[in-house]
Scaffold this motif. Structure first.
Motif, PDB file in Angstrom:
ATOM      1  N   ALA A   1       8.126  -2.155 -15.165  1.00 49.64           N
ATOM      2  CA  ALA A   1       9.239  -1.732 -14.322  1.00 49.64           C
ATOM      3  C   ALA A   1       8.796  -1.707 -12.859  1.00 49.64           C
ATOM      4  N   TRP A   2       7.593  -1.227 -12.627  1.00 51.05           N
ATOM      5  CA  TRP A   2       7.039  -1.209 -11.271  1.00 51.05           C
ATOM      6  C   TRP A   2       6.760  -2.625 -10.772  1.00 51.05           C
ATOM      7  N   ASP A   3       6.083  -3.421 -11.591  1.00 49.02           N
ATOM      8  CA  ASP A   3       5.713  -4.771 -11.173  1.00 49.02           C
ATOM      9  C   ASP A   3       6.931  -5.634 -10.862  1.00 49.02           C
TER      10      ASP A   3
ATOM     11  N   ALA B   1      -4.199   1.444  -4.622  1.00 49.87           N
ATOM     12  CA  ALA B   1      -5.358   0.599  -4.321  1.00 49.87           C
ATOM     13  C   ALA B   1      -4.913  -0.811  -3.953  1.00 49.87           C
ATOM     14  N   GLU B   2      -3.900  -1.314  -4.639  1.00 53.22           N
ATOM     15  CA  GLU B   2      -3.387  -2.650  -4.335  1.00 53.22           C
ATOM     16  C   GLU B   2      -2.710  -2.680  -2.968  1.00 53.22           C
ATOM     17  N   ARG B   3      -2.031  -1.590  -2.618  1.00 52.01           N
ATOM     18  CA  ARG B   3      -1.439  -1.506  -1.279  1.00 52.01           C
ATOM     19  C   ARG B   3      -2.522  -1.544  -0.211  1.00 52.01           C
ATOM     20  N   LEU B   4      -3.620  -0.842  -0.478  1.00 51.88           N
ATOM     21  CA  LEU B   4      -4.715  -0.838   0.488  1.00 51.88           C
ATOM     22  C   LEU B   4      -5.321  -2.228   0.624  1.00 51.88           C
TER      23      LEU B   4
ATOM     24  N   GLY C   1      -3.738  -5.023   0.234  1.00 56.05           N
ATOM     25  CA  GLY C   1      -2.778  -5.794   1.019  1.00 56.05           C
ATOM     26  C   GLY C   1      -2.832  -5.426   2.494  1.00 56.05           C
ATOM     27  N   ALA C   2      -2.982  -4.132   2.780  1.00 57.03           N
ATOM     28  CA  ALA C   2      -3.073  -3.672   4.167  1.00 57.03           C
ATOM     29  C   ALA C   2      -4.329  -4.225   4.838  1.00 57.03           C
ATOM     30  N   ARG C   3      -5.421  -4.276   4.076  1.00 58.95           N
ATOM     31  CA  ARG C   3      -6.669  -4.813   4.625  1.00 58.95           C
ATOM     32  C   ARG C   3      -6.543  -6.312   4.892  1.00 58.95           C
ATOM     33  N   ALA C   4      -5.865  -7.018   3.994  1.00 59.25           N
ATOM     34  CA  ALA C   4      -5.662  -8.459   4.196  1.00 59.25           C
ATOM     35  C   ALA C   4      -4.828  -8.702   5.450  1.00 59.25           C
ATOM     36  N   PHE C   5      -3.816  -7.863   5.667  1.00 60.35           N
ATOM     37  CA  PHE C   5      -2.992  -8.005   6.864  1.00 60.35           C
ATOM     38  C   PHE C   5      -3.803  -7.697   8.114  1.00 60.35           C
TER      39      PHE C   5
ATOM     40  N   TRP D   1      -1.777   0.934   5.569  1.00 62.10           N
ATOM     41  CA  TRP D   1      -1.654   1.505   4.230  1.00 62.10           C
ATOM     42  C   TRP D   1      -0.798   2.769   4.253  1.00 62.10           C
ATOM     43  N   ALA D   2      -1.008   3.582   5.289  1.00 58.40           N
ATOM     44  CA  ALA D   2      -0.214   4.807   5.421  1.00 58.40           C
ATOM     45  C   ALA D   2       1.235   4.478   5.752  1.00 58.40           C
ATOM     46  N   LEU D   3       1.442   3.492   6.597  1.00 57.19           N
ATOM     47  CA  LEU D   3       2.798   3.151   7.032  1.00 57.19           C
ATOM     48  C   LEU D   3       3.636   2.510   5.935  1.00 57.19           C
ATOM     49  N   ASN D   4       2.996   1.781   5.008  1.00 57.25           N
ATOM     50  CA  ASN D   4       3.810   1.164   3.958  1.00 57.25           C
ATOM     51  C   ASN D   4       3.851   1.995   2.682  1.00 57.25           C
TER      52      ASN D   4
END
Length: 213
Positions: A69-71, A142-145, A147-151, A175-178
């Motif tokens: 559901a999340w994915d 962790a996945e958001r982080l 992605g944030a690092r890649a950006f 990471w905090a903003l998204n």
């Protein structure tokens, strides 16, 4: 005979995928409406118009249902395409202008948050009472982080970070903003339009780069 067998196999695959999609959509609606604890496999089966056994065979137990559901909400469909290969991410990676990259990132973030806002709230509530849900929430963070690092890496590569602003510092800020909590608080709770939120997010993201833009 080989072609006929291939056709039948393909048809079965399509049917199985359609069933899984229906089951996940039903589960998503119930998780949002009832919460994770009060959603049963029997209720999901009834909502999807299938048997409990079909739910288990198609997806698995409640934890697997919540994960899908999340994915599905995160990427917007059930295509087996990683987030890193999605059009929004590819457009950002193709951009060589920092201001444009930030705008594209903010717009993509808002699009994602629109899709995951409801199930994200359900996931956070579930994480308080269920270990598997808590593990899923931690994995999503962790996945958001990542992605944030890649950006942040991308911005650094095109001169989008000011001198003195490190990739890690920028990544932490992104990471905090998204975090979906910001979207839910300002858009769902405070009634901001998505356009207003996207503009605010763009400006906050630009400020966090330490770059005048």
């Amino acid at each position: 005979m080989i072609e006929r067998r291939a056709y039948r196999s393909d048809l079965r695959t399509q049917q199985a995928r359609a069933t899984r999609r229906a089951v996940v959509e039903a589960a998503t609606g119930l998780f949002v409406a009832r919460g994770y604890a009060d959603t049963t496999l029997d209720a999901v089966a009834a909502a999807a118009g299938v048997s409990r056994r079909t739910v288990v065979n198609a997806v698995g137990g409640k934890a697997a249902l919540l994960a899908l559901a999340w994915d599905f909400s995160l990427v917007g469909d059930d295509e087996p395409v990683p987030m890193a290969d999605r059009p929004g991410v590819l457009a950002i990676r193709a951009s060589t202008d920092p201001a444009e990259s930030v705008r594209l990132w903010a717009e993509m973030t808002v699009e994602i948050e629109e899709r995951v806002a409801a199930i994200g709230r359900a996931l956070e509530a579930a994480a308080d009472v269920d270990e598997e849900a808590a593990a899923l929430l931690a994995k999503a963070g962790a996945e958001r982080l990542d992605g944030a690092r890649a950006f942040a890496d991308h911005l650094a590569s095109i001169g989008g970070l000011a001198s003195g602003t490190t990739v890690e510092q920028a990544a932490d800020a992104f990471w905090a903003l998204n975090d979906g909590t910001l979207y839910r608080r300002l858009v769902l709770d405070r009634g901001w339009s998505t356009a207003r939120f996207a503009d605010w997010l763009r400006r906050q993201t630009q400020a966090s780069t330490g770059h005048p833009g």
